[in-house]
Design a protein around this motif. Structure first.
Motif, mmCIF file in Angstrom:
data_model
loop_
_atom_site.group_PDB
_atom_site.id
_atom_site.type_symbol
_atom_site.label_atom_id
_atom_site.label_comp_id
_atom_site.label_asym_id
_atom_site.label_seq_id
_atom_site.Cartn_x
_atom_site.Cartn_y
_atom_site.Cartn_z
ATOM 1 N N SER A 155 19.139 1.627 -3.104
ATOM 2 C CA SER A 155 18.665 1.514 -4.480
ATOM 3 C C SER A 155 19.819 1.161 -5.422
ATOM 4 N N ASN A 156 19.569 0.181 -6.299
ATOM 5 C CA ASN A 156 20.493 -0.236 -7.361
ATOM 6 C C ASN A 156 21.813 -0.846 -6.892
ATOM 7 N N GLU A 157 21.932 -1.198 -5.611
ATOM 8 C CA GLU A 157 23.147 -1.860 -5.124
ATOM 9 C C GLU A 157 23.061 -3.359 -5.409
ATOM 10 N N GLU A 185 0.834 -1.193 0.000
ATOM 11 C CA GLU A 185 0.000 0.000 0.000
ATOM 12 C C GLU A 185 0.871 1.246 0.000
ATOM 13 N N GLY A 186 0.349 2.301 -0.601
ATOM 14 C CA GLY A 186 1.134 3.529 -0.685
ATOM 15 C C GLY A 186 2.422 3.247 -1.442
ATOM 16 N N SER A 187 3.533 3.637 -0.878
ATOM 17 C CA SER A 187 4.817 3.400 -1.537
ATOM 18 C C SER A 187 5.631 2.307 -0.842
ATOM 19 N N LEU A 188 4.979 1.546 0.080
ATOM 20 C CA LEU A 188 5.686 0.508 0.834
ATOM 21 C C LEU A 188 5.155 -0.885 0.528
ATOM 22 N N ASP A 231 21.281 -15.751 -6.407
ATOM 23 C CA ASP A 231 22.032 -15.066 -7.452
ATOM 24 C C ASP A 231 22.177 -13.601 -7.061
ATOM 25 N N THR A 232 23.120 -12.919 -7.661
ATOM 26 C CA THR A 232 23.261 -11.484 -7.427
ATOM 27 C C THR A 232 22.003 -10.787 -7.933
ATOM 28 N N ASP A 233 21.455 -9.911 -7.105
ATOM 29 C CA ASP A 233 20.231 -9.185 -7.421
ATOM 30 C C ASP A 233 20.531 -7.694 -7.415
ATOM 31 N N GLN A 234 19.730 -6.947 -8.142
ATOM 32 C CA GLN A 234 19.865 -5.491 -8.179
ATOM 33 C C GLN A 234 18.527 -4.933 -8.640
ATOM 34 N N HIS A 235 18.004 -3.954 -7.924
ATOM 35 C CA HIS A 235 16.716 -3.352 -8.284
ATOM 36 C C HIS A 235 16.685 -1.908 -7.809
ATOM 37 N N PRO A 236 15.834 -1.088 -8.423
ATOM 38 C CA PRO A 236 15.787 0.338 -8.075
ATOM 39 C C PRO A 236 15.144 0.621 -6.717
ATOM 40 N N GLU A 237 14.407 -0.343 -6.161
ATOM 41 C CA GLU A 237 13.745 -0.132 -4.875
ATOM 42 C C GLU A 237 14.740 -0.250 -3.723
ATOM 43 N N GLU A 238 14.584 0.607 -2.700
ATOM 44 C CA GLU A 238 15.348 0.441 -1.466
ATOM 45 C C GLU A 238 14.777 -0.774 -0.736
ATOM 46 N N GLN A 239 15.616 -1.443 0.043
ATOM 47 C CA GLN A 239 15.181 -2.647 0.753
ATOM 48 C C GLN A 239 15.727 -2.642 2.172
ATOM 49 N N PHE A 283 10.189 -2.940 1.067
ATOM 50 C CA PHE A 283 10.656 -2.256 -0.134
ATOM 51 C C PHE A 283 9.925 -0.929 -0.289
ATOM 52 N N THR A 284 10.650 0.055 -0.817
ATOM 53 C CA THR A 284 10.036 1.305 -1.228
ATOM 54 C C THR A 284 10.746 1.788 -2.484
ATOM 55 N N PRO A 285 10.028 2.160 -3.539
ATOM 56 C CA PRO A 285 8.602 1.932 -3.712
ATOM 57 C C PRO A 285 8.300 0.445 -3.868
#
Length: 92
Positions: A65-67, A10-13, A27-35, A83-85
Motif C-alpha cells: 500500500s502507498n509504495e 467482489e468482496g474486497s478483491l 509513469d510512477t504510480d502510487q495508490h492505497p490498495e495492495e497489489q 488489488f485489495t481493496p
C-alpha cells in the motif's frame, strides 16, 4: 498500448487482466490498495520504491500500500493484477 479488463471485483478483491506492448514505460504510480502482479506472458521490469526487478512468465511482484512503483515492458506482456481493496478508479 495498454488494455485493461476487470475480470472480477467482489468482496474486497479485484482481478484485472492487463495487456501491454513492448516498449511501454509507465509513469510512477502510487495508490492505497495492495497489489500483486502475476506475469502470465512476456517480460517486464518493475520498479518498487527505487528497487528494480525483471520478471518473466509465472513470476509475481508484490506492491505494498502507498509504495511508489512503475513498469517498463521488455516483451509484449499479459499481467494479472490483484488489488485489495478494490480500486474504484479502475471501475469507471
Amino acid at each position: 498500448m495498454v488494455k485493461r479488463e476487470v475480470l472480477s471485483s467482489e468482496g474486497s478483491l479485484m482481478v484485472v487482466k492487463v495487456q501491454i506492448k513492448k516498449g511501454f514505460e509507465g509513469d510512477t504510480d502510487q495508490h492505497p490498495e495492495e497489489q500483486l502482479s502475476y506475469i502470465e506472458k512476456g517480460q517486464v521490469e518493475f520498479e518498487v520504491s527505487g528497487k528494480k526487478n525483471i520478471l518473466s512468465a509465472s513470476e509475481t511482484q508484490y506492491i505494498p500500500s502507498n509504495e511508489k512503483h512503475r513498469v517498463r515492458v521488455i516483451e509484449d506482456c499479459v499481467i494479472i493484477d490483484i488489488f485489495t481493496p478494490i480500486r474504484q478508479d479502475l471501475l469507471k
